[in-house]
Design an enzyme around this catalytic site. Sequence first.
Site, short mmCIF file in Angstrom:
data_model
loop_
_atom_site.label_atom_id
_atom_site.label_comp_id
_atom_site.label_asym_id
_atom_site.label_seq_id
_atom_site.Cartn_x
_atom_site.Cartn_y
_atom_site.Cartn_z
N CYS A 46 0.85 -1.19 0.00
CA CYS A 46 0.00 0.00 0.00
C CYS A 46 0.88 1.24 0.00
O CYS A 46 2.12 1.16 0.14
CB CYS A 46 -0.95 0.01 1.20
SG CYS A 46 -0.10 0.22 2.79
N CYS A 49 3.07 1.69 3.10
CA CYS A 49 4.28 0.86 3.08
C CYS A 49 5.37 1.55 2.25
O CYS A 49 6.55 1.56 2.64
CB CYS A 49 3.99 -0.51 2.49
SG CYS A 49 2.73 -1.46 3.36
N ASP A 446 0.32 5.53 -32.01
CA ASP A 446 1.34 4.96 -32.86
C ASP A 446 0.74 4.88 -34.28
O ASP A 446 -0.47 4.92 -34.44
CB ASP A 446 1.73 3.57 -32.35
CG ASP A 446 2.71 2.88 -33.27
OD1 ASP A 446 3.69 3.51 -33.66
OD2 ASP A 446 2.47 1.69 -33.59
N ASP A 626 0.81 -0.56 -30.56
CA ASP A 626 0.73 -2.02 -30.69
C ASP A 626 2.09 -2.71 -30.72
O ASP A 626 2.17 -3.91 -30.52
CB ASP A 626 -0.01 -2.38 -31.98
CG ASP A 626 0.89 -2.31 -33.20
OD1 ASP A 626 1.55 -1.25 -33.37
OD2 ASP A 626 0.95 -3.28 -33.96
N ASP A 630 6.47 0.12 -28.48
CA ASP A 630 5.49 0.97 -27.80
C ASP A 630 5.31 0.60 -26.33
O ASP A 630 4.66 1.35 -25.58
CB ASP A 630 4.12 0.86 -28.49
CG ASP A 630 4.13 1.43 -29.89
OD1 ASP A 630 4.74 2.49 -30.08
OD2 ASP A 630 3.55 0.80 -30.79
#
Length: 754
Positions: A46, A49, A446, A626, A630
């Site tokens: 968390c 932490c 892209d 894709d 990327d």
Amino acid sequence: MSCCALPVDTLADVARIAAREEVRLASRDLGDGLYQTDLSVPGVHCAGCIRTVEHGLMQLPGVDHVRVNLSTKRATVKWRGAAPPDVLETLERLGFPGHLSEVDGGRKDPELGRLIRALAVAGFAAMNIMLLSVSVWSGADTETRQAFHWISAALALVCLLYSGRIFFASAWRALRHGRTNMDVPISVGVCLAFGLSLYDTIHNGRHAYFDAATSLIFFLLIGRTLDHVMRDKARAAVRGLVRLAPRGATVLRADGSRDYLPVAAIEPGMRILLAAGDRVPVDGVVEEGMSDLDCAIATGEGVPRRVEPGATVQAGTLNLSAPLTVVASVRAENSFLAEMVRLMEAAEGGRARYRRLADRAAQLYSPVVHATALLTFIGWMAATGDWHRAVTIAIAVLIITCPCALGLAVPIVQVVAARRLFENGIMVKDGAGLERLAEIDAIAFDKTGTLTLGRPRLLDRDAIDGGALAIAAALGARSKHPYSQAIAAESAVTAIPLADVVEWPGLGIEAWIGGARYRLGRGEWALADGAAADRAAGTVLSRDGALVVRFTFEDTLRPGADEAVSRLRDAGIGLTILSGDREAVVSAVARRLGMGDFAARLLPVGKVERLRALAAAGHKVLMVGDGLNDAPALAAAHVSMAPATAADIGRNAADFVFLRDSLDAVPTAVAVARDAGRLIRQNFALAVIYNMIALPIAIAGLVTPLIAALAMSLSSVIVVANALRLGSGWTARPRARPAGGDAAALGPALEPGR
């Protein structure tokens, strides 16, 4: 003196020195006296932490920088000095034992199995206790009620000891080191409800609330398990990149001998033998050979790149067609692929710091509720002196204000939104991604494989002589090159006799037909010197060195691209293209779609820098891409999306994956996310209004825990019913389009690439 006779303090000193030496050897030299150590810290779960670990390690002398990545549960420590700081000992003292980290995708995380087993036990106990409680509430006689209470107590005890230990261990670890976390109030509430219920069962009381304790553990474990699965998917992108690196390579020695060395042992200047089908292990320069390289990881383009002596190659690229001898120029930890991994980890670390709406609400909500219950107990004790009544009313306050409605406000909307998106062919990988998607004001696309399908299409097919096209198609059918395949797809298969067919790596394919030599490929290779004017003509078909026909290609736009861009622009979202392809090609696609901003010839780090520039300018950007190249940009963006045809690493790094070819998925996802954000805010308002009405009634002692539980359930039902109103169309009110279009929306951040 033997080692076994060493005093305890001496043995401890020896162990400490050995641990520090191990840390020193595992640290990476960043130059200028700065070193970096990567540590695995499994106990981090968390934001509290993260703050504890970062603050604790920053107190060590010599430490310059600490960053904890919640997704990978890793801490990166940068330090200076002749010896490393006591990072492992400090982590142990903070209550977060750690060890040296190494990214490894082969090991299974045991934490998921532990959470699933705990969830199964809690679900079994909660379900059965609820069934027994229905019988008690329905008016069971005294003996039956008492028997059901004892059975419920036994089931609840098993649930607390086995499933609840996940929260109890975390809470105890925090308290033992003088701090608190969200598991502390959870543990207190569960133990208090179980303790009072057990007391009432022993004293033959009418009511027991074992169902409340077990149900709370069950629902909390659902959230924690789903969160763990989401973070494991985030780590999968990094693991996928690491798998692209070969374990070793064949090195050619000066005396002609060959050795197979691990990648980490390859030094600059070593000569590496690279067979066809091998990935480049480290960055280097081609010394001998000519071949085609699949450079999708670097440029995102599917068209192979021709390399010859003197050409630079990057780690992770794939050698396609012929052997090469490569001279290593850097060590593995400084190679292009290692930099990609570091970019991914840094980007995921930044995204992990995004605080969900529910987390932000719970940070304020939970302390207020628990403080109110405590004050209620004190007030009733002072007024009546009856501790049992005071505790019962305090528990009623806890139950009636239990943040179940608040806890459902976000996930139930996300579940409904995920269903709506799935109906439109869009998969949601991360619920927090929906919240981030609703906030965007810019989108970076892209080009290849995203705005376009990455499949070349032959232009002016009707203007090409049928016989010449048939010969070119017959040659192209023998090659896997994308341009050859595009030509072959434009002509019916004919029985043209081909003799002595040879494919020249990086150049083209040739064959003899009827005594003439035909070549299909690069103009500078296929044409004779006398045709110098046409030698830079791109892809050509030649006969005995003379030009027969010249071919031109364009990439096919993804279906729905024009409409999607128009809808996004009308919604007031700034648009740009970030591509590794040539500027002329990117510019042509931008013109076809009416997009004014674009940047070409970008490496992965360049895309990340562009996104950081936009973020620094105040924009929240959706990245749609894709390719392998990327992946760092997808992780670095505020939120990300990839098509189902993307590389595995790209899909793993994205928050959303759309399954259909149409780019219409992008505006649809934005619309649903904005509608979901509106409903989440409504649910928060409903939860607050409910508590404003119910809390004073509970504090006044006018409701029993049973009535409180029913009221709490009613509030949850209202929240769920509101979430089901979520639609799937473009129903959010479009934002006003900024004056000046895309350029005004994105500001000057991308001006150099226009």
